[in-house]
Design an enzyme around this catalytic site. Structure first.
Site, PDB file in Angstrom:
ATOM      1  CB  SER A  33      -0.890   0.010   1.239  1.00  0.00           C
ATOM      2  OG  SER A  33      -1.639  -1.167   1.321  1.00  0.00           O
TER       3      SER A  33
HETATM    4  N1  SAH Z   1      -0.350  -5.160   4.159  1.00  0.00           N
HETATM    5  C1  SAH Z   1       0.344  -5.481   2.953  1.00  0.00           C
HETATM    6  C2  SAH Z   1      -0.504  -5.238   1.727  1.00  0.00           C
HETATM    7  C3  SAH Z   1      -0.582  -6.491   0.940  1.00  0.00           C
HETATM    8  S1  SAH Z   1      -1.732  -6.537  -0.394  1.00  0.00           S
HETATM    9  C4  SAH Z   1       1.687  -4.765   2.865  1.00  0.00           C
HETATM   10  O1  SAH Z   1       1.991  -3.930   3.711  1.00  0.00           O
HETATM   11  O2  SAH Z   1       2.443  -5.081   1.952  1.00  0.00           O
HETATM   12  C5  SAH Z   1      -2.963  -7.613   0.276  1.00  0.00           C
HETATM   13  C6  SAH Z   1      -2.538  -8.986   0.648  1.00  0.00           C
HETATM   14  O3  SAH Z   1      -3.699  -9.677   1.096  1.00  0.00           O
HETATM   15  C7  SAH Z   1      -1.961  -9.828  -0.479  1.00  0.00           C
HETATM   16  O4  SAH Z   1      -0.693 -10.277  -0.122  1.00  0.00           O
HETATM   17  C8  SAH Z   1      -2.953 -10.982  -0.629  1.00  0.00           C
HETATM   18  O5  SAH Z   1      -2.358 -12.216  -0.986  1.00  0.00           O
HETATM   19  C9  SAH Z   1      -3.550 -11.043   0.763  1.00  0.00           C
HETATM   20  N2  SAH Z   1      -4.867 -11.688   0.853  1.00  0.00           N
HETATM   21  C10 SAH Z   1      -5.928 -11.646  -0.011  1.00  0.00           C
HETATM   22  N3  SAH Z   1      -6.949 -12.389   0.441  1.00  0.00           N
HETATM   23  C11 SAH Z   1      -6.552 -12.919   1.641  1.00  0.00           C
HETATM   24  C12 SAH Z   1      -7.169 -13.792   2.597  1.00  0.00           C
HETATM   25  N4  SAH Z   1      -8.412 -14.271   2.451  1.00  0.00           N
HETATM   26  N5  SAH Z   1      -6.471 -14.122   3.706  1.00  0.00           N
HETATM   27  C13 SAH Z   1      -5.206 -13.658   3.902  1.00  0.00           C
HETATM   28  N6  SAH Z   1      -4.572 -12.854   3.023  1.00  0.00           N
HETATM   29  C14 SAH Z   1      -5.230 -12.479   1.917  1.00  0.00           C
END
Ligand code: SAH
Length: 225
Positions: free
Chosen positions: A69
């Site tokens: 993000s």
């Molecule tokens: N907080 C992260 C943002 C990652 S983007 C950072 O600081 O980099 C969102 C993430 O959510 C992705 O890695 C994706 O694989 C994960 N995601 C999507 N659906 C999910 C679920 N049901 N359970 C756990 N993770 C999930």
């Protein structure tokens, strides 16, 4: 001492401070959040080829179609998390969507312990490595589907989702402590491309929902990979 390493360190410290000034202008008011954003080495959470852009005002690819993000969104969500707690003291936090681990590292600076769940096994491993490099020791990562939350560690003061949901998972509501807060991006609109942050406070009289800023996140997906 390795001077070239120190050189890089000083440059990123300066770049980080410019990022903090930008966050201030963009409306982040919590001084603790601003100082934490100034401490966490964001460049350690992106691929080396993108490290030069780590402090720009953008989200960046972290592999597997996922993104880290942008700094404003991370700061905003952390500010909302801290605003929920008496004197800003957070005990247990649950993050859904670890990704590269950056938001997790920021949360770990304002909470006693952060549990974070990621559905992609490769990203869980990468985030573990990144958090170790950044010397974060109070984050516990788990590979799994975040829809289920983490019942064994509940209740949580804050539950923060970093992937956009189309509905609020019931298990997560149940794992929120009394006085706790959930912060999540909600996808609306025909193609689910209209998103906003939803804040849900658990009070003695039930759940109170507030719609906040427009945002852009990858979708919350079912199952693991
Ligand atoms: N907080 C992260 C943002 C990652 S983007 C950072 O600081 O980099 C969102 C993430 O959510 C992705 O890695 C994706 O694989 C994960 N995601 C999507 N659906 C999910 C679920 N049901 N359970 C756990 N993770 C999930």
């Amino acid at each position: 001492m390795n001077t070239s390493y120190t050189g890089i360190g000083m440059t990123s410290q300066r770049t980080r401070m410019r990022m903090v000034e930008r966050l201030r202008q963009q409306g982040i008011k919590d001084e603790i959040v601003l100082s934490v954003m100034g401490e966490v080495p964001r460049h350690l959470f992106v691929e080396e080829a993108l490290a030069g852009r780590a402090y720009d005002d953008v989200s960046l690819p972290i592999g597997f179609g996922q993104t880290i993000s942008n700094p404003l969104t991370v700061a905003r969500m952390t500010e909302l998390a801290r605003a929920s707690a008496a004197q800003g003291e957070l005990n247990k936090v649950l993050e859904i969507g670890t990704g590269c681990g950056y938001q997790c590292a920021v949360l770990a600076k304002v909470a006693k312990v952060v549990h974070s769940v990621e559905r992609l096994v490769q990203l869980t491993a990468q985030a573990r490595k990144n958090l170790r490099n950044a010397r974060v020791t109070n984050a516990r990562l788990r590979h799994g589907d975040g829809h289920a939350g983490m019942p064994t560690e509940a209740p949580f003061d804050v539950i923060l989702l970093t992937a956009a949901a189309t509905h609020v998972p019931n298990a997560l509501r149940e794992q929120l402590a009394a006085g706790g807060r959930m912060i999540l991006p909600m996808a609306k609109g025909i193609r689910g491309d209209e998103q906003y942050l939803l804040v849900i406070d658990r009070t003695t009289r039930g759940f109170i929902e507030k719609r906040m800023d427009a945002v852009k996140f990858v979708p919350l997906l079912p199952g693991t990979g």
